[in-house]
Design an enzyme around this catalytic site. Sequence first.
Site, short mmCIF file in Angstrom:
data_model
loop_
_atom_site.label_atom_id
_atom_site.label_comp_id
_atom_site.label_asym_id
_atom_site.label_seq_id
_atom_site.Cartn_x
_atom_site.Cartn_y
_atom_site.Cartn_z
N GLU A 116 4.47 60.74 55.31
CA GLU A 116 3.82 60.88 54.60
C GLU A 116 4.19 59.08 53.56
OE1 GLU A 116 6.04 63.22 52.03
OE2 GLU A 116 5.22 65.35 52.99
N HIS A 245 1.13 62.09 41.31
CA HIS A 245 0.80 62.07 42.90
C HIS A 245 -1.02 62.15 42.90
CE1 HIS A 245 -0.49 63.94 47.13
NE2 HIS A 245 1.22 64.48 46.71
N ARG A 291 2.46 55.71 47.18
CA ARG A 291 2.24 56.47 46.42
C ARG A 291 1.60 56.09 44.33
NH1 ARG A 291 5.51 62.59 45.65
NH2 ARG A 291 4.15 62.62 48.22
N HIS A 352 3.51 63.87 38.44
CA HIS A 352 4.00 65.15 39.92
C HIS A 352 5.33 64.86 39.59
CE1 HIS A 352 4.39 66.74 43.47
NE2 HIS A 352 4.66 65.70 44.71
N ARG A 387 9.97 57.18 43.60
CA ARG A 387 10.37 57.74 44.32
C ARG A 387 9.85 57.68 45.70
NH1 ARG A 387 9.91 63.96 46.63
NH2 ARG A 387 7.21 63.40 44.89
C1 SIN Z 1 3.95 66.58 49.31
O1 SIN Z 1 3.54 67.17 49.80
O2 SIN Z 1 2.83 65.60 49.31
C2 SIN Z 1 4.89 66.38 47.73
C3 SIN Z 1 5.73 65.49 48.69
C4 SIN Z 1 7.13 64.72 47.92
O3 SIN Z 1 6.68 64.66 46.60
O4 SIN Z 1 7.46 64.62 48.24
#
Ligand code: SIN
Length: 543
Positions: A116, A245, A291, A352, A387
């Site tokens: 991610e 998000h 993010r 988010h 975060r």
């Molecule tokens: C996501 O699946 O993009 C969310 C994961 C997160 O917010 O840590």
Amino acid sequence: MDTMTYDTLVIGSGIAGLTFALKIADHRKVAVVTKKEKVETSTNYAQGGIASVLSPDDSFDLHIQDTLNSGDGLCNPDVVEMVIKNGPNRIHELAEMGVRFQLSQQDSVPFDLAREGGHSRSRIVHSQDMTGREVERVLVAMAENHPNISIFENYIAIDLIVECHLLKRGLRTTQRQERCWGAYVLDIEGNRILTFLARDTLLCTGGAGKVYVYTSNPDVATGDGVAMAYRAGAEIANMEFVQFHPTCLYHPHAKNFLISEAVRGEGGRLIDKRGHDFMAKYHPLKDLACRDVVARAIDTEIKQSGDDCVYVDISHRDADFLRRRFPGIHEKCLSLGIDITRDSIPVVPAAHYICGGVRTDKYGRTSIQHLYALGESACTGLHGANRLASNSLLEALVFAHNAAADINSRPSAPTEKISFPEVPPLEMPLNANDSEMVLIAYNWDIIRRLMWNYVGIVRRDNRLRLAQNHLAQIQREINEHYPNISLNSDLIELRNLATVAELIVNCALKRHESRGLHFNIDHPQKDDDRWQQDTTIRLDQWS
Ligand code: SIN
């Protein structure tokens, strides 16, 4: 029986609350109160997974560095190290409890590991795109079967019972040392207020995304724990750091649905309406930048083009792979006429995660004795100003473990032997005027739009001050009408939302720089000399 007595009161039934409850219940009586059905928590909707170091090509140092980079100078390095080094044990513990993480095809790694944004390695354990639901399934089943855990569904906490409130009601002389004794709780279906007395109280109430009109969060995310702790005089920190998000599904019938960052981790690209990718303009890590960077880039693109949304496109990947890897996203999109194996997915940023919350130490202890905060309602020092993706379930697991260790280290005495203070009941208002209920729906709406328009991804001082004035007026209305309207969950949540909104605005106004998730056009630079510090707020309840 309007008073219930327990060793421990846990408010919230997500990953933090239930993990904690299971870890102390062998020696203590635990009440878990939860304002809807027990699975209706933010955890249940977590798609991506849990970040941890589980592969030989990864290391604690790399995960620590990624977390610190994302946190933009505000993480507590000791906390970061402690959490990350505890990660693998907590993940194995969940797997042993029966959580079915997707397994790896390689011998050297136990689980399939996803990537991610902001992570320099693939390190996210997951159950396809429904990780939270799988974790919640196992924790709920275990908690339901534990003889010492009582779960109260459709019970919403109203306020904590703390010494200063008792003193204000003339009921207890005390030293000026705050201590929590439990909470007043509304039994929503029974329409009665109960007093839950407990030696220790745990706030595990999740996030506050509902303070914004567009959010990935479920309806329960109204910041109840932070608001109650603030009213009780606990220290609150870093509320200006609201994570948006980058990719929530944009569709009139898609309420709060996330397109997991794992989609970009598997090769999904952000493109505009004409099919052009744009992230290279903003960051060398492109679609997998942190993010804050991606959300601001999308916000800029949307504002410049006048388009309603941008798109994530992953249609170049094999269709069977996509159906297996993202069954939830595939199904949801298909139900709205979007086939992710062929079509681009329309997305916008949405609120988010709140990185701030009730300030705690490494054991989840707050500034009020016998009051703990875990999970998204806490500010532990792990996330700093932004975060890192999938570090939140990890934080909840580690702090639940630490809080349980702290409480288990004290000798357990039978609940009957605890000398609780005389706590008067909280009465429902007599002569309630329910014609004023319209105020609740109206103010809910106003707060959420105000926050979106004035306190969103990109901020300005004058908009923050306008928001502050509007919110002060709404608070006055709530305070005026609160005692005269029958207590119900909408009113309790509205009061909490208004408080959380004020905390976000007040923290944002204190920070005269831009850092991490807080971007203010009037102070566009980061200023380490003056502002590399947490923003803290505390209501002096003793004066
Ligand atoms: C996501 O699946 O993009 C969310 C994961 C997160 O917010 O840590």
